[in-house]
Design a protein around this motif. Sequence first.
Motif, PDB file in Angstrom:
ATOM      1  N   GLN A  72     -59.329  23.245 -15.436  1.00  6.94           N
ATOM      2  CA  GLN A  72     -59.654  22.881 -16.811  1.00  6.94           C
ATOM      3  C   GLN A  72     -58.436  22.295 -17.524  1.00  6.94           C
ATOM      4  OE1 GLN A  72     -61.408  26.678 -18.186  1.00  6.94           O
ATOM      5  NE2 GLN A  72     -63.244  25.505 -18.692  1.00  6.94           N
ATOM      6  N   GLN A  73     -57.286  22.881 -17.304  1.00  8.52           N
ATOM      7  CA  GLN A  73     -56.075  22.374 -17.955  1.00  8.52           C
ATOM      8  C   GLN A  73     -55.719  20.983 -17.458  1.00  8.52           C
ATOM      9  OE1 GLN A  73     -53.458  25.711 -17.062  1.00  8.52           O
ATOM     10  NE2 GLN A  73     -53.524  26.371 -19.203  1.00  8.52           N
ATOM     11  N   ASN A  74     -55.816  20.772 -16.167  1.00  4.46           N
ATOM     12  CA  ASN A  74     -55.516  19.448 -15.613  1.00  4.46           C
ATOM     13  C   ASN A  74     -56.474  18.393 -16.165  1.00  4.46           C
ATOM     14  OD1 ASN A  74     -53.382  20.404 -14.077  1.00  4.46           O
ATOM     15  ND2 ASN A  74     -54.619  20.712 -12.238  1.00  4.46           N
ATOM     16  N   CYS A  75     -57.751  18.746 -16.229  1.00  2.76           N
ATOM     17  CA  CYS A  75     -58.747  17.811 -16.763  1.00  2.76           C
ATOM     18  C   CYS A  75     -58.550  17.605 -18.258  1.00  2.76           C
ATOM     19  CB  CYS A  75     -60.158  18.310 -16.479  1.00  2.76           C
ATOM     20  SG  CYS A  75     -60.688  18.170 -14.758  1.00  2.76           S
ATOM     21  N   LEU A  76     -58.221  18.664 -18.965  1.00  2.09           N
ATOM     22  CA  LEU A  76     -58.023  18.549 -20.407  1.00  2.09           C
ATOM     23  C   LEU A  76     -56.908  17.564 -20.721  1.00  2.09           C
ATOM     24  CD1 LEU A  76     -58.862  19.651 -23.196  1.00  2.09           C
ATOM     25  CD2 LEU A  76     -57.075  21.382 -22.940  1.00  2.09           C
ATOM     26  N   ARG A  77     -55.802  17.689 -20.034  1.00  2.00           N
ATOM     27  CA  ARG A  77     -54.690  16.768 -20.231  1.00  2.00           C
ATOM     28  C   ARG A  77     -55.113  15.335 -19.900  1.00  2.00           C
ATOM     29  NH1 ARG A  77     -51.632  18.975 -16.986  1.00  2.00           N
ATOM     30  NH2 ARG A  77     -50.370  20.316 -18.322  1.00  2.00           N
ATOM     31  N   PHE A  95     -58.169  14.045 -19.902  1.00  2.00           N
ATOM     32  CA  PHE A  95     -59.180  13.514 -20.823  1.00  2.00           C
ATOM     33  C   PHE A  95     -58.573  13.135 -22.168  1.00  2.00           C
ATOM     34  CE2 PHE A  95     -62.776  16.102 -18.617  1.00  2.00           C
ATOM     35  CZ  PHE A  95     -62.618  15.321 -17.491  1.00  2.00           C
ATOM     36  N   ILE A  96     -57.599  13.922 -22.627  1.00  2.00           N
ATOM     37  CA  ILE A  96     -56.918  13.577 -23.875  1.00  2.00           C
ATOM     38  C   ILE A  96     -56.151  12.266 -23.701  1.00  2.00           C
ATOM     39  CG2 ILE A  96     -55.010  14.284 -25.386  1.00  2.00           C
ATOM     40  CD1 ILE A  96     -56.079  17.157 -25.138  1.00  2.00           C
ATOM     41  N   ASN A  97     -55.494  12.113 -22.562  1.00  2.00           N
ATOM     42  CA  ASN A  97     -54.809  10.848 -22.280  1.00  2.00           C
ATOM     43  C   ASN A  97     -55.793   9.682 -22.280  1.00  2.00           C
ATOM     44  OD1 ASN A  97     -52.431  12.271 -21.951  1.00  2.00           O
ATOM     45  ND2 ASN A  97     -52.560  12.324 -19.717  1.00  2.00           N
ATOM     46  N   LEU A  98     -56.956   9.892 -21.681  1.00  2.00           N
ATOM     47  CA  LEU A  98     -57.969   8.849 -21.585  1.00  2.00           C
ATOM     48  C   LEU A  98     -58.466   8.441 -22.966  1.00  2.00           C
ATOM     49  CD1 LEU A  98     -59.849   7.146 -19.755  1.00  2.00           C
ATOM     50  CD2 LEU A  98     -61.441   9.077 -19.756  1.00  2.00           C
ATOM     51  N   GLN A  99     -58.724   9.402 -23.829  1.00  2.00           N
ATOM     52  CA  GLN A  99     -59.235   9.073 -25.154  1.00  2.00           C
ATOM     53  C   GLN A  99     -58.173   8.402 -26.010  1.00  2.00           C
ATOM     54  OE1 GLN A  99     -60.970  12.891 -26.397  1.00  2.00           O
ATOM     55  NE2 GLN A  99     -62.961  12.162 -25.719  1.00  2.00           N
ATOM     56  N   ALA A 100     -56.907   8.792 -25.836  1.00  2.00           N
ATOM     57  CA  ALA A 100     -55.826   8.158 -26.590  1.00  2.00           C
ATOM     58  C   ALA A 100     -55.618   6.713 -26.140  1.00  2.00           C
ATOM     59  CB  ALA A 100     -54.531   8.943 -26.416  1.00  2.00           C
ATOM     60  N   LEU A 148     -64.477  22.486 -21.597  1.00  2.00           N
ATOM     61  CA  LEU A 148     -64.119  23.873 -21.891  1.00  2.00           C
ATOM     62  C   LEU A 148     -65.282  24.842 -21.676  1.00  2.00           C
ATOM     63  CD1 LEU A 148     -61.863  23.396 -25.053  1.00  2.00           C
ATOM     64  CD2 LEU A 148     -61.160  23.863 -22.692  1.00  2.00           C
ATOM     65  N   LEU A 149     -66.504  24.313 -21.670  1.00  2.00           N
ATOM     66  CA  LEU A 149     -67.667  25.166 -21.403  1.00  2.00           C
ATOM     67  C   LEU A 149     -68.014  25.239 -19.916  1.00  2.00           C
ATOM     68  CD1 LEU A 149     -70.090  24.193 -24.335  1.00  2.00           C
ATOM     69  CD2 LEU A 149     -68.723  26.276 -24.093  1.00  2.00           C
ATOM     70  N   ILE A 201     -50.573  24.200 -22.189  1.00  2.00           N
ATOM     71  CA  ILE A 201     -50.196  22.843 -21.765  1.00  2.00           C
ATOM     72  C   ILE A 201     -49.678  21.988 -22.921  1.00  2.00           C
ATOM     73  CG2 ILE A 201     -51.694  22.782 -19.740  1.00  2.00           C
ATOM     74  CD1 ILE A 201     -53.771  21.295 -21.349  1.00  2.00           C
ATOM     75  N   TYR A 202     -49.872  22.445 -24.161  1.00  2.00           N
ATOM     76  CA  TYR A 202     -49.364  21.719 -25.331  1.00  2.00           C
ATOM     77  C   TYR A 202     -48.647  22.701 -26.269  1.00  2.00           C
ATOM     78  CZ  TYR A 202     -52.306  17.780 -23.906  1.00  2.00           C
ATOM     79  OH  TYR A 202     -52.887  16.745 -23.207  1.00  2.00           O
ATOM     80  N   PRO A 203     -47.537  23.293 -25.817  1.00  2.00           N
ATOM     81  CA  PRO A 203     -46.868  24.320 -26.635  1.00  2.00           C
ATOM     82  C   PRO A 203     -46.163  23.779 -27.865  1.00  2.00           C
ATOM     83  CG  PRO A 203     -45.580  23.839 -24.675  1.00  2.00           C
ATOM     84  CD  PRO A 203     -46.876  23.102 -24.510  1.00  2.00           C
TER      85      PRO A 203
END
Length: 297
Positions: free
Chosen positions: A96-101, A103-108, A86-87, A135-137
């Motif tokens: 950023q949104q594509n990566c955020l989704r 990375f969250i999948n990866l950590q889960a 995000l920085l 992306i997470y409404p």
Amino acid sequence: MPVGHATEPFQDEYISRCRQQLFNQIIQPCSSLLFAKQQADYVSSIQPSGFIFHLSRCGSTLISGCLSELDTTCVVSESPLLTELLLDKALSIVEQQNCLRAFINLQAAAFPERPQMIIKWNAWDIFCWELIRDIYPQVPTIFLVRDPVEILASHQRSAGRHMSGDPSLVVINPAFQVGGQPLLTWRSNLLAALLGEMKKFSCDPLVRLVDYRYLDANQIQQVAHHFLLPLDDVSIENITRRLRFHSKTPEMIFSDDRSAKQALFSAEDTLGIQQRLQPLYSDFLDDEALDTEVVSP
């Protein structure tokens, strides 16, 4: 994972514990965004069960620690990977949104036995609310607030990253730019910006407002219900036990220090903080969404 799920107050502390294992001493993990994105391409997509946004020093670590006691829950607390993403303003919002989704999948994916993922964001991530919410409404969310005098007193004792004048955060919002003003004035103005941003999005139907003053075992249960997390007698007992200990140093018994925080500043400084911030804080106290309900065990 070789050392179990995360129970530390912050994810960077959990990462340090993992690195102490023999495997990670031999093969040093790579934390670059590119490497993480490549790995994320091989994991399934998930929907987080809940988001925690906060003003800092207002109980977010307490809540995330209690929720980590639930057997089905994986809590990611201020992930360094998500912070780095995000920085990174070299990326477009879509990137950023594509990566955020991803990375969250990866950590889960690291905790398949704990399918319900809770993410505690940094205090300054509220300035990225629209990017994240787009992306997470449908993710249930809590906004945590606290008396501004107590928040600033905590940072006066030991300043967090965003209250220390870290120049890297200016890319998030101009309020992080330190000028020639006194430190307490700058911190008050920054907290005002955080309060204002949080208030702007508090009308979201999936957002519940929680005040630090009401945090107890019943209130934690209310948060768990908001996130649709299953609770049984053992879970409630674990939450109650965790509440007896300090959130950031779990080996210490918790002692309420609100009175000490209220008395930290001079009368003049306290009045200045209240004049600047109390109207913004009171907006939350008057909000019908403020979560003060009590849940019976």
